[in-house]
Design an enzyme around this catalytic site. Sequence first.
Site, PDB file in Angstrom:
ATOM      1  N   GLN A 103      11.333  -1.505  -2.490  1.00 17.28           N
ATOM      2  CA  GLN A 103      10.365  -0.396  -2.446  1.00 17.28           C
ATOM      3  C   GLN A 103      11.107   0.922  -2.522  1.00 17.28           C
ATOM      4  O   GLN A 103      10.494   1.971  -2.650  1.00 17.28           O
ATOM      5  CB  GLN A 103       9.606  -0.400  -1.125  1.00 17.28           C
ATOM      6  CG  GLN A 103       8.671  -1.544  -0.919  1.00 17.28           C
ATOM      7  CD  GLN A 103       7.607  -1.199   0.124  1.00 17.28           C
ATOM      8  OE1 GLN A 103       6.417  -1.273  -0.172  1.00 17.28           O
ATOM      9  NE2 GLN A 103       8.004  -0.850   1.305  1.00 17.28           N
ATOM     10  N   ASP A 106      15.975   4.874  -4.146  1.00 18.62           N
ATOM     11  CA  ASP A 106      17.279   5.540  -4.032  1.00 18.62           C
ATOM     12  C   ASP A 106      18.385   4.962  -4.912  1.00 18.62           C
ATOM     13  O   ASP A 106      19.470   5.550  -5.009  1.00 18.62           O
ATOM     14  CB  ASP A 106      17.733   5.568  -2.563  1.00 18.62           C
ATOM     15  CG  ASP A 106      17.782   4.178  -1.909  1.00 18.62           C
ATOM     16  OD1 ASP A 106      18.081   3.190  -2.621  1.00 18.62           O
ATOM     17  OD2 ASP A 106      17.540   4.094  -0.695  1.00 18.62           O
ATOM     18  N   HIS A 121       8.619   0.739  -6.652  1.00 16.91           N
ATOM     19  CA  HIS A 121       8.081   2.097  -6.447  1.00 16.91           C
ATOM     20  C   HIS A 121       8.777   3.134  -7.318  1.00 16.91           C
ATOM     21  O   HIS A 121       8.617   4.327  -7.089  1.00 16.91           O
ATOM     22  CB  HIS A 121       8.187   2.502  -4.967  1.00 16.91           C
ATOM     23  CG  HIS A 121       7.180   1.816  -4.091  1.00 16.91           C
ATOM     24  ND1 HIS A 121       7.101   2.037  -2.739  1.00 16.91           N
ATOM     25  CD2 HIS A 121       6.201   0.922  -4.385  1.00 16.91           C
ATOM     26  CE1 HIS A 121       6.111   1.291  -2.228  1.00 16.91           C
ATOM     27  NE2 HIS A 121       5.562   0.608  -3.206  1.00 16.91           N
ATOM     28  N   CYS A 150       8.771  17.304 -21.527  1.00 18.30           N
ATOM     29  CA  CYS A 150       9.607  16.456 -22.378  1.00 18.30           C
ATOM     30  C   CYS A 150      10.269  17.365 -23.419  1.00 18.30           C
ATOM     31  O   CYS A 150       9.567  18.109 -24.120  1.00 18.30           O
ATOM     32  CB  CYS A 150       8.749  15.405 -23.060  1.00 18.30           C
ATOM     33  SG  CYS A 150       9.656  14.513 -24.338  1.00 18.30           S
ATOM     34  N   GLY A 190      14.006  -4.552   6.530  1.00 20.99           N
ATOM     35  CA  GLY A 190      13.753  -3.140   6.814  1.00 20.99           C
ATOM     36  C   GLY A 190      12.465  -2.581   6.252  1.00 20.99           C
ATOM     37  O   GLY A 190      12.459  -1.496   5.682  1.00 20.99           O
ATOM     38  N   THR A 191      11.369  -3.323   6.446  1.00 18.91           N
ATOM     39  CA  THR A 191      10.085  -2.771   6.018  1.00 18.91           C
ATOM     40  C   THR A 191       9.066  -2.930   7.136  1.00 18.91           C
ATOM     41  O   THR A 191       9.033  -3.939   7.830  1.00 18.91           O
ATOM     42  CB  THR A 191       9.588  -3.409   4.698  1.00 18.91           C
ATOM     43  OG1 THR A 191       8.273  -2.942   4.419  1.00 18.91           O
ATOM     44  CG2 THR A 191       9.585  -4.917   4.756  1.00 18.91           C
ATOM     45  N   ASN A 216      15.036  -6.851  10.806  1.00 15.83           N
ATOM     46  CA  ASN A 216      14.469  -5.539  11.137  1.00 15.83           C
ATOM     47  C   ASN A 216      14.905  -5.166  12.552  1.00 15.83           C
ATOM     48  O   ASN A 216      15.196  -6.029  13.373  1.00 15.83           O
ATOM     49  CB  ASN A 216      12.933  -5.593  11.063  1.00 15.83           C
ATOM     50  CG  ASN A 216      12.303  -4.217  10.892  1.00 15.83           C
ATOM     51  OD1 ASN A 216      12.531  -3.306  11.696  1.00 15.83           O
ATOM     52  ND2 ASN A 216      11.519  -4.060   9.841  1.00 15.83           N
ATOM     53  N   ALA A 239      20.210  -3.789   9.845  1.00 15.38           N
ATOM     54  CA  ALA A 239      20.513  -4.564   8.639  1.00 15.38           C
ATOM     55  C   ALA A 239      22.008  -4.521   8.318  1.00 15.38           C
ATOM     56  O   ALA A 239      22.586  -5.516   7.884  1.00 15.38           O
ATOM     57  CB  ALA A 239      19.704  -4.027   7.463  1.00 15.38           C
TER      58      ALA A 239
HETATM   59  P1  OAD Z   1       8.902   2.409   6.631  1.00 17.39           P
HETATM   60  O1  OAD Z   1       9.522   3.742   6.858  1.00 17.39           O
HETATM   61  O2  OAD Z   1       7.432   2.273   6.770  1.00 17.39           O
HETATM   62  O3  OAD Z   1       9.563   1.365   7.659  1.00 17.39           O
HETATM   63  C1  OAD Z   1      10.954   1.279   7.835  1.00 17.39           C
HETATM   64  C2  OAD Z   1      11.259  -0.028   8.541  1.00 17.39           C
HETATM   65  O4  OAD Z   1      12.671  -0.151   8.633  1.00 17.39           O
HETATM   66  C3  OAD Z   1      10.722  -0.125   9.986  1.00 17.39           C
HETATM   67  O5  OAD Z   1      10.121  -1.387  10.145  1.00 17.39           O
HETATM   68  C4  OAD Z   1      11.981   0.004  10.851  1.00 17.39           C
HETATM   69  O6  OAD Z   1      11.876  -0.752  12.044  1.00 17.39           O
HETATM   70  C5  OAD Z   1      13.024  -0.585   9.934  1.00 17.39           C
HETATM   71  N1  OAD Z   1      14.396  -0.114  10.152  1.00 17.39           N
HETATM   72  C6  OAD Z   1      14.827   1.158  10.403  1.00 17.39           C
HETATM   73  N2  OAD Z   1      16.162   1.198  10.466  1.00 17.39           N
HETATM   74  C7  OAD Z   1      16.611  -0.061  10.240  1.00 17.39           C
HETATM   75  C8  OAD Z   1      17.906  -0.657  10.164  1.00 17.39           C
HETATM   76  N3  OAD Z   1      19.019   0.056  10.331  1.00 17.39           N
HETATM   77  N4  OAD Z   1      17.973  -1.974   9.909  1.00 17.39           N
HETATM   78  C9  OAD Z   1      16.852  -2.719   9.747  1.00 17.39           C
HETATM   79  N5  OAD Z   1      15.601  -2.215   9.811  1.00 17.39           N
HETATM   80  C10 OAD Z   1      15.482  -0.907  10.041  1.00 17.39           C
HETATM   81  O7  OAD Z   1       9.421   1.907   5.217  1.00 17.39           O
HETATM   82  P2  OAD Z   1       8.793   0.824   4.218  1.00 17.39           P
HETATM   83  O8  OAD Z   1       8.176  -0.322   4.928  1.00 17.39           O
HETATM   84  O9  OAD Z   1       9.836   0.558   3.214  1.00 17.39           O
HETATM   85  O10 OAD Z   1       5.671   4.317  -0.466  1.00 17.39           O
HETATM   86  O11 OAD Z   1       7.589   1.599   3.566  1.00 17.39           O
HETATM   87  C11 OAD Z   1       7.954   2.619   2.761  1.00 17.39           C
HETATM   88  C12 OAD Z   1       6.957   2.858   1.702  1.00 17.39           C
HETATM   89  O12 OAD Z   1       5.926   3.619   2.281  1.00 17.39           O
HETATM   90  C13 OAD Z   1       7.648   3.726   0.702  1.00 17.39           C
HETATM   91  O13 OAD Z   1       8.069   2.995  -0.379  1.00 17.39           O
HETATM   92  C14 OAD Z   1       6.665   4.783   0.434  1.00 17.39           C
HETATM   93  C15 OAD Z   1       6.137   4.943   1.835  1.00 17.39           C
HETATM   94  O14 OAD Z   1       5.079   5.682   2.121  1.00 17.39           O
HETATM   95  C16 OAD Z   1       5.161   5.198  -1.333  1.00 17.39           C
HETATM   96  O15 OAD Z   1       5.537   6.349  -1.364  1.00 17.39           O
HETATM   97  C17 OAD Z   1       4.101   4.633  -2.222  1.00 17.39           C
END
Ligand code: OAD
Length: 250
Positions: A103, A106, A121, A150, A190-191, A216, A239
């Site tokens: 997702q 970067d 994404h 463009c 990490g989601t 996570n 992670a």
């Molecule tokens: P989130 O920011 O919603 O969640 C981050 C997750 O990473 C959480 O569950 C944390 O507990 C976990 N976390 C943080 N640090 C960590 C570490 N060092 N090791 C392991 N886990 C860790 O991010 P996403 O679930 O990726 O979408 O959701 C992000 C999406 O929502 C993005 O792609 C974006 C956003 O709004 C759009 O813009 C469409």
Amino acid sequence: MEHDGMIQAAGERIRGAANVVVVTGAGVSAESGIDTYRGAGGLWEKHDVNEVATASALRRDPAKVWRFLLLLREHIAAASPNAAHRAIAALEDRVATVRVITQNIDGLHQAAGSRTVLEIHGNVREARDPETGAIHALGELDLERLPPLCPRTGRVLRPNVLYFEEAYDPEIMGLASRWVRQAEVILIVGTSGMVPTPYFLAWEGKSAGAFVIDVNLDRSAPMFTFGTELADLFLQGKAGVVLPQVVALI
Ligand code: OAD
């Protein structure tokens, strides 16, 4: 099972697999110094998502959405891959087929050496022609005036990023779905599950027989959909600490 036993079990599962899919979210890049989206200090605490990351914001005020994207690009440009990205890339020396679905926008999986990465994404370094779908590297555009145009056709370009209120590219999701259905092990890293796609993909893979490992800091418990309870194994921790421990056992 205590923590070391679970790391061991994860290592054994992956060692026995020929096809592994890794699905990643913002947490995999947290140790590179990139802000996650949710939680304390997250991006959506500092910025109003409805102003900078929705399809309607892009229609209403494209320059503002672009300014936020360029801010993210700057933030990300200062970052390099961390031990988690490197451990995921190192899986390729140990498992026949490794595919990454992320997702994140970067590009850090590719920078760490992962060769098969699907960015569901988009990517912070790219613009897209909304009509033709043609992708442009931001480095090749004049970004003094926003939105950028463009250089060939003069048409207005948009970020090559998926915003809220937008649908996924069916081709990209078709490929993601095919990958998870072929996987023997799915690592989900990490989601938060607040954007439900990663856990949906894990669920789809699990329905086709995959073993699911969730990594996570905390259990994910989104309100209306799957979270960590879907996983066969939950490895709690950073992670960048947990994944190198698992990969060392393979
Ligand atoms: P989130 O920011 O919603 O969640 C981050 C997750 O990473 C959480 O569950 C944390 O507990 C976990 N976390 C943080 N640090 C960590 C570490 N060092 N090791 C392991 N886990 C860790 O991010 P996403 O679930 O990726 O979408 O959701 C992000 C999406 O929502 C993005 O792609 C974006 C956003 O709004 C759009 O813009 C469409």
